[in-house]
Design an enzyme around this catalytic site. Structure first.
Site, PDB file in Angstrom:
ATOM      1  N   ASN A 225      -4.653   2.029  -1.839  1.00  0.00           N
ATOM      2  CA  ASN A 225      -5.305   0.585  -1.755  1.00  0.00           C
ATOM      3  C   ASN A 225      -6.003   0.418  -3.045  1.00  0.00           C
ATOM      4  O   ASN A 225      -6.639  -0.903  -3.285  1.00  0.00           O
ATOM      5  CB  ASN A 225      -6.248   0.484  -0.506  1.00  0.00           C
ATOM      6  CG  ASN A 225      -7.588   1.170  -0.420  1.00  0.00           C
ATOM      7  OD1 ASN A 225      -7.605   2.084  -1.452  1.00  0.00           O
ATOM      8  ND2 ASN A 225      -8.539   0.770   0.247  1.00  0.00           N
TER       9      ASN A 225
ATOM     10  N   ASP B  73     -10.034   3.648   2.085  1.00  0.00           N
ATOM     11  CA  ASP B  73     -10.477   3.128   3.573  1.00  0.00           C
ATOM     12  C   ASP B  73     -10.932   4.208   4.609  1.00  0.00           C
ATOM     13  O   ASP B  73     -11.790   3.787   5.179  1.00  0.00           O
ATOM     14  CB  ASP B  73      -8.854   2.758   4.429  1.00  0.00           C
ATOM     15  CG  ASP B  73      -8.239   1.325   3.763  1.00  0.00           C
ATOM     16  OD1 ASP B  73      -9.223   0.382   3.396  1.00  0.00           O
ATOM     17  OD2 ASP B  73      -7.258   1.175   3.794  1.00  0.00           O
TER      18      ASP B  73
ATOM     19  N   GLY C 185     -15.780  -4.957  12.396  1.00  0.00           N
ATOM     20  CA  GLY C 185     -14.622  -4.423  11.343  1.00  0.00           C
ATOM     21  C   GLY C 185     -14.985  -5.087   9.924  1.00  0.00           C
ATOM     22  O   GLY C 185     -14.425  -4.378   9.030  1.00  0.00           O
TER      23      GLY C 185
ATOM     24  N   LYS D  83       0.757  -1.062  -0.099  1.00  0.00           N
ATOM     25  CA  LYS D  83       0.047   0.063   0.033  1.00  0.00           C
ATOM     26  C   LYS D  83       0.789   1.382   0.016  1.00  0.00           C
ATOM     27  O   LYS D  83       0.481   2.234  -0.506  1.00  0.00           O
ATOM     28  CB  LYS D  83      -0.834  -0.102   1.278  1.00  0.00           C
ATOM     29  CG  LYS D  83      -2.105  -1.065   1.191  1.00  0.00           C
ATOM     30  CD  LYS D  83      -3.297  -0.607   2.357  1.00  0.00           C
ATOM     31  CE  LYS D  83      -4.115  -1.609   2.339  1.00  0.00           C
ATOM     32  NZ  LYS D  83      -5.110  -1.383   3.298  1.00  0.00           N
TER      33      LYS D  83
END
Ligand code: ATR
Length: 297
Positions: A98, A114, A257, A77
């Site tokens: 990403n 993200d 998550g 990344k």
């Protein structure tokens, strides 16, 4: 000759995938594969095991291979930034890419979704959630923490209290994200976290790998956290971490998550395959499915 309807994929299929090393832990092929199937799109999303020393060559090859784009996971990344022709403000700020999209002119655009994924997951899970409601306590200072903090500040969070085992890493995050726009809103707090910093918090986020299967537990008592405070963990293996179980027992709203993983994939899928995909309960089940060798994101 096989048609699209028989095989799911034609010779004109749009191509995307995920580059990682290793990549076998990734749930992204299952996620994008489920959307492709659900929307009847002529496309494929494949795991691409790319060793670190080959990242530049592999990325450069994408336009030649006709790829629409790729996701990047560990350990690519941060390194990928230097191979991009364009970098979105989000990726620049977070310092990591990403999502790579091959533009019509063959150039590579690096983005980071993200931040979007973290916020979209909270908003979808708790429609009444408001980042401006009060201070947020963020545990960890890795790439995920950068995305979380950027998202919270963008959404009007009045103060981010940042705790990390390695103080120097937390300082770097505060420096990079606390620049002119957000000066003073990131406050470093000692690790391990003292219960007193929770007393007026509106949100607690674990971005460390503590609590993940195979990792040490996160030892933190939530006593003193106001009852309405939201608790979220970006670890999704296990789905119900000890932190979330403790929070649930105390009556806090909790967000697991897995949703961040699902929501961060939405902008990429839309860019590559031309369809805004939906995150549904059924999708969660498909992505959870059978166990895969574990690691976040
Ligand atoms: P990601 O990109 O998912 O954020 P990362 O960059 O590897 O992953 O970050 C992992 C985070 O978990 C870091 O904040 C790390 O703390 P350090 O910066 O001090 O390494 C934290 N972490 C991992 N193992 C830990 C442990 N045993 N105790 C405390 N923190 C830990």
């Amino acid at each position: 000759m096989r048609s699209v309807s028989e095989s799911g994929v034609s010779g004109a299929a749009r191509l995307a995938g995920i580059m990682g090393w290793p990549v076998k832990h990734s749930r992204s092929p299952r996620l994008h594969g489920a959307w492709l199937k659900n929307y009847g799109i002529d496309g494929v999303y494949v795991p691409l095991p790319v060793a670190p020393e080959n990242l530049g060559a592999a990325l450069k090859a994408l336009p030649m291979l006709g790829f629409a784009g790729v996701n990047l996971t560990v350990p690519h990344k941060e390194t990928a930034l230097r191979f991009m022709d364009e970098v979105t403000p989000a990726a620049r700020r977070i310092g990591a890419v990403n999502t790579v999209t091959v533009l019509p002119n063959g150039k590579l655009r690096g983005d980071n979704t993200d931040c979007f994924g973290f916020i979209a997951n909270l908003e979808a899970s708790l429609p009444a959630w408001n980042a401006a409601a009060g201070p947020a306590v963020v545990l960890g200072a890795g790439g995920a923490a950068r995305a979380v903090i950027a998202g919270l500040l963008d959404k009007g969070c009045p103060e981010v209290r940042l705790a990390n085992r390695s103080r120097a890493r937390a300082e770097a995050v505060a420096h990079d994200l606390g620049g002119t726009d957000f000066g003073g809103k990131i406050r470093l707090i000692p690790w391990p976290v003292n219960a007193a910093v929770l007393s007026d918090a509106a949100l607690l986020v674990n971005t460390t790998s503590l609590g993940m299967t195979g990792q040490p537990p996160l030892e933190l008592s939530l006593q003193g956290l106001p009852s309405g405070a939201v608790v979220t963990d970006i670890v999704y293996s296990p789905l119900q971490t000890d932190l979330l179980i403790q929070a649930k027992t105390r009556g806090h709203p909790i967000v697991d998550g897995l949703g961040m993983l699902l929501h961060q994939a939405r902008p990429a899928f839309a860019a590559w395959f031309g369809k805004e995909p939906e995150v549904t309960a059924e999708l969660r089940q498909i992505v959870l499915g059978a166990p895969i060798a574990e690691k976040k994101a």
